[in-house]
Motif scaffolding. Structure first.
Motif, PDB file in Angstrom:
ATOM      1  N   LEU A 387     -39.775   7.692   8.957  1.00 46.28           N
ATOM      2  CA  LEU A 387     -39.265   6.744   7.969  1.00 46.28           C
ATOM      3  C   LEU A 387     -37.784   6.445   8.163  1.00 46.28           C
ATOM      4  O   LEU A 387     -37.296   5.394   7.744  1.00 46.28           O
ATOM      5  N   CYS A 388     -37.060   7.383   8.760  1.00 49.15           N
ATOM      6  CA  CYS A 388     -35.605   7.262   8.859  1.00 49.15           C
ATOM      7  C   CYS A 388     -35.211   6.091   9.766  1.00 49.15           C
ATOM      8  O   CYS A 388     -35.768   5.910  10.856  1.00 49.15           O
ATOM      9  N   LYS A 389     -34.262   5.289   9.293  1.00 51.32           N
ATOM     10  CA  LYS A 389     -33.755   4.126  10.021  1.00 51.32           C
ATOM     11  C   LYS A 389     -34.830   3.053  10.225  1.00 51.32           C
ATOM     12  O   LYS A 389     -34.763   2.261  11.178  1.00 51.32           O
ATOM     13  N   THR A 390     -35.795   3.022   9.321  1.00 50.35           N
ATOM     14  CA  THR A 390     -36.908   2.077   9.446  1.00 50.35           C
ATOM     15  C   THR A 390     -36.946   1.155   8.239  1.00 50.35           C
ATOM     16  O   THR A 390     -36.756   1.593   7.108  1.00 50.35           O
ATOM     17  N   ARG A 391     -37.205  -0.146   8.471  1.00 56.29           N
ATOM     18  CA  ARG A 391     -37.364  -1.090   7.373  1.00 56.29           C
ATOM     19  C   ARG A 391     -38.683  -0.840   6.655  1.00 56.29           C
ATOM     20  O   ARG A 391     -39.673  -0.457   7.273  1.00 56.29           O
ATOM     21  N   ILE A 392     -38.680  -1.086   5.365  1.00 56.52           N
ATOM     22  CA  ILE A 392     -39.885  -0.836   4.577  1.00 56.52           C
ATOM     23  C   ILE A 392     -41.050  -1.686   5.063  1.00 56.52           C
ATOM     24  O   ILE A 392     -42.195  -1.218   5.112  1.00 56.52           O
ATOM     25  N   ARG A 393     -40.796  -2.935   5.450  1.00 56.22           N
ATOM     26  CA  ARG A 393     -41.901  -3.776   5.918  1.00 56.22           C
ATOM     27  C   ARG A 393     -42.529  -3.200   7.183  1.00 56.22           C
ATOM     28  O   ARG A 393     -43.745  -3.339   7.407  1.00 56.22           O
ATOM     29  N   GLU A 394     -41.736  -2.529   8.024  1.00 57.17           N
ATOM     30  CA  GLU A 394     -42.278  -1.898   9.221  1.00 57.17           C
ATOM     31  C   GLU A 394     -43.077  -0.654   8.868  1.00 57.17           C
ATOM     32  O   GLU A 394     -44.122  -0.378   9.477  1.00 57.17           O
ATOM     33  N   VAL A 395     -42.588   0.104   7.875  1.00 58.73           N
ATOM     34  CA  VAL A 395     -43.327   1.271   7.408  1.00 58.73           C
ATOM     35  C   VAL A 395     -44.690   0.851   6.863  1.00 58.73           C
ATOM     36  O   VAL A 395     -45.731   1.434   7.199  1.00 58.73           O
ATOM     37  N   MET A 396     -44.691  -0.189   6.015  1.00 53.71           N
ATOM     38  CA  MET A 396     -45.931  -0.630   5.383  1.00 53.71           C
ATOM     39  C   MET A 396     -46.924  -1.172   6.401  1.00 53.71           C
ATOM     40  O   MET A 396     -48.139  -1.047   6.224  1.00 53.71           O
ATOM     41  N   VAL A 422     -33.712  -0.698   4.532  1.00 51.87           N
ATOM     42  CA  VAL A 422     -33.775   0.314   5.594  1.00 51.87           C
ATOM     43  C   VAL A 422     -33.651   1.695   4.966  1.00 51.87           C
ATOM     44  O   VAL A 422     -32.691   1.972   4.237  1.00 51.87           O
ATOM     45  N   LEU A 423     -34.615   2.551   5.251  1.00 49.81           N
ATOM     46  CA  LEU A 423     -34.604   3.910   4.715  1.00 49.81           C
ATOM     47  C   LEU A 423     -33.670   4.794   5.540  1.00 49.81           C
ATOM     48  O   LEU A 423     -33.598   4.664   6.770  1.00 49.81           O
ATOM     49  N   GLU A 424     -32.978   5.688   4.848  1.00 46.22           N
ATOM     50  CA  GLU A 424     -32.012   6.571   5.498  1.00 46.22           C
ATOM     51  C   GLU A 424     -32.387   8.026   5.262  1.00 46.22           C
ATOM     52  O   GLU A 424     -33.113   8.360   4.321  1.00 46.22           O
ATOM     53  N   GLY A 425     -31.891   8.907   6.119  1.00 46.45           N
ATOM     54  CA  GLY A 425     -32.089  10.330   5.919  1.00 46.45           C
ATOM     55  C   GLY A 425     -31.501  10.773   4.586  1.00 46.45           C
ATOM     56  O   GLY A 425     -30.391  10.374   4.236  1.00 46.45           O
ATOM     57  N   GLY A 426     -32.251  11.565   3.821  1.00 43.74           N
ATOM     58  CA  GLY A 426     -31.812  11.998   2.508  1.00 43.74           C
ATOM     59  C   GLY A 426     -32.303  11.122   1.372  1.00 43.74           C
ATOM     60  O   GLY A 426     -32.175  11.498   0.198  1.00 43.74           O
ATOM     61  N   ASP A 427     -32.827   9.931   1.700  1.00 45.03           N
ATOM     62  CA  ASP A 427     -33.409   9.079   0.656  1.00 45.03           C
ATOM     63  C   ASP A 427     -34.604   9.779   0.019  1.00 45.03           C
ATOM     64  O   ASP A 427     -35.316  10.559   0.665  1.00 45.03           O
ATOM     65  N   HIS A 428     -34.821   9.479  -1.254  1.00 40.70           N
ATOM     66  CA  HIS A 428     -36.031   9.914  -1.934  1.00 40.70           C
ATOM     67  C   HIS A 428     -36.886   8.676  -2.187  1.00 40.70           C
ATOM     68  O   HIS A 428     -36.420   7.720  -2.817  1.00 40.70           O
ATOM     69  N   VAL A 429     -38.103   8.700  -1.678  1.00 42.01           N
ATOM     70  CA  VAL A 429     -39.001   7.553  -1.754  1.00 42.01           C
ATOM     71  C   VAL A 429     -40.165   7.910  -2.676  1.00 42.01           C
ATOM     72  O   VAL A 429     -40.820   8.940  -2.493  1.00 42.01           O
ATOM     73  N   VAL A 430     -40.411   7.068  -3.680  1.00 36.84           N
ATOM     74  CA  VAL A 430     -41.511   7.278  -4.612  1.00 36.84           C
ATOM     75  C   VAL A 430     -42.635   6.333  -4.208  1.00 36.84           C
ATOM     76  O   VAL A 430     -42.460   5.109  -4.191  1.00 36.84           O
ATOM     77  N   VAL A 431     -43.787   6.912  -3.862  1.00 37.51           N
ATOM     78  CA  VAL A 431     -44.884   6.161  -3.250  1.00 37.51           C
ATOM     79  C   VAL A 431     -46.161   6.302  -4.076  1.00 37.51           C
ATOM     80  O   VAL A 431     -46.556   7.422  -4.448  1.00 37.51           O
ATOM     81  N   PHE A 432     -46.807   5.165  -4.373  1.00 35.69           N
ATOM     82  CA  PHE A 432     -48.136   5.169  -4.991  1.00 35.69           C
ATOM     83  C   PHE A 432     -49.162   5.160  -3.863  1.00 35.69           C
ATOM     84  O   PHE A 432     -49.065   4.361  -2.922  1.00 35.69           O
TER      85      PHE A 432
END
Length: 445
Positions: A387-396, A422-432
């Motif tokens: 997830l690190c250094k990745t855009r959310i649209r690419e993750v999805m 863009v997600l960074e190291g240390g981010d907290h992501v809440v996912v359904f």
């Protein structure tokens, strides 16, 4: 991971059901009929025996176990099981207990009793009650990222202002994500043109302010801070803990308890609560004491049937909202159908908390919705994570259908997720996550 679960009651069975697909689960119970039932119903190894016995634990493969979960209905038994397991092996131990005095002792003494993690059923149930009471109309509520993110589930009534609207039309709130629509037996991942129908349940994730504003638009009821009167019926441990938490929130609740000795004890322990000694099923008393003017009534008696009766009586005399404790999970949907606004099952709340500890280490928090139809996870992004250094649209794009990123927090601040974020190291992501794709998503993340 090999997990030994001792106690095949409702808590243990729920834990095993959630672990059996991804882990090697062994269940121990003294009841032969339960063991036989589990053998046929679940993909686990079930053993008849006493979980406090080293021989039984060894038969279950303690030397290969990564985790031992003690979930019987007896606090002392669960503590002994963990102590015995820790004496023989270095498996992570979890004890389910009811009494808060054991929890406080454990908290003050590192690794007391040989227990690595302790879950207090009654306290967790009380916390769930107060969380739901604080958000008008919510069926389920949970907080993530140290309170920066709130998840809530709401029923959509035919008279609701969002009934018949598209998600794009209903999305009028800053920092709010429509994560899912629960429709009949389906989990619908909403798009902008998805129409919200009457009798749907909507799951939203966002800032506390946005979720509270959304709740207020659906239900013109007072928040917990605005409530004129809150009544707790029953001086059980759940009832006591609920009243104590209401006091901590700045309220002065009333508590009804039938037993005079227990009422006197609670009056001494709850300085901001008016304790009344009476039978809460006496409708004349309820009217005489103006319980009908209450905004919220919490039914916390020792009997599920009495909690339903109290809830129905409260609704009959005009109480705005009822929340009831239901010890048997199979009753929850039925009780809500016939008139209880929200049913809280302490055993399921406990199973949810314990299950979190079986997940990958990056799962900071876990909430289960609608009896495990979906989950909301909080994941910390490691520097070496995909997830690190990745855009959310690419993750999805790499994830299956049934997943929504509801919120991101970074350095104590909430970020509303967008495709280009863009997600960074240390981010907290809440996912359904829809439970049907949970294993695939967990492996990918």
């Amino acid at each position: 991971m090999r997990v030994i679960v001792v106690g095949a009651g409702e808590v243990g069975t729920n834990i095993a059901e959630r672990l059996q697909d991804a882990h090697d689960v062994v269940m121990i119970d003294r009841d032969r009929e339960r063991v036989e039932s589990i053998t046929y119903d679940q993909d686990v190894l079930a053993l008849e025996g006493n979980g406090t016995s080293l021989e039984t634990l060894e038969e279950a493969g303690l030397e290969r176990a990564d985790m031992v979960i003690a979930s019987t209905d007896i606090d002392e038994t669960n503590v002994v099981i963990c102590g015995a397991a820790k004496a023989m092996d270095d498996a992570f131990t979890i004890a389910r207990i009811k009494r808060t005095n054991l929890l406080r002792t454990w908290e003050r003494s590192e690794e007391a009793f040989g227990v690595d993690f302790m879950v207090c059923t009654d306290l967790h149930a009380a916390e769930a009650i107060v969380d739901i009471a604080g958000l008008p109309g919510a069926r389920d509520v949970d907080s993530f990222a140290n309170g920066l993110v709130r998840m809530a589930e709401f029923d959509v009534k035919p008279t609701s202002p969002i009934a018949g609207e598209t998600v794009a039309e209903a999305d009028r709130y800053e920092s709010l994500t429509f994560a899912a629509i629960l429709r009949d037996d389906d989990v619908v991942i909403p798009e902008g043109e998805t129409v919200i129908q009457p009798h749907d349940a909507v799951v939203v994730i966002g800032s506390e302010e946005s979720v509270r504003e959304f709740a207020g638009s659906l239900t013109p009821a007072p928040t917990l801070e605005q409530a004129n009167e809150v009544v707790v019926v029953g001086g059980s441990e759940v009832g006591y803990q609920t009243a104590r938490l209401f006091e901590a929130a700045g309220l002065e609740p009333r508590l009804l308890e039938r037993d005079p000795d227990r009422a006197r004890e609670l009056a001494e322990r709850l300085p901001q609560t008016l304790v009344l000694q009476s039978d809460a099923t006496d409708i004349d008393f309820l009217v005489r004491e103006h319980v009908d003017e209450s905004d919220i009534v919490v039914a916390a008696l020792e009997s599920d049937e009495k909690n339903l009766l109290v809830s129905l009586l409260a609704k009959r005399i005009g109480v705005g909202r009822t929340i009831g404790v239901v010890e048997y999970g199979e009753y929850a949907d039925l009780f809500e159908t016939v008139g209880m606004d929200v049913a809280i099952n302490p055993r399921l709340v406990t199973a949810e908390e314990i299950t979190r500890f079986t997940r990958e280490h990056r799962t900071e928090k876990l909430a289960m919705l609608e009896h495990d139809r979906a989950e909301v996870l909080e994941i910390e992004v490691d520097a070496d994570s995909v997830l690190c250094k990745t855009r959310i649209r690419e993750v999805m794009a790499d994830l299956p259908e049934g997943v929504v990123i509801g919120a991101v927090t970074r350095d104590g601040e909430l970020i509303t997720p967008r495709g280009e974020t863009v997600l960074e190291g240390g981010d907290h992501v809440v996912v359904f996550v829809d439970t049907e794709v949970l294993d695939e998503v967990a492996a990918a993340l």
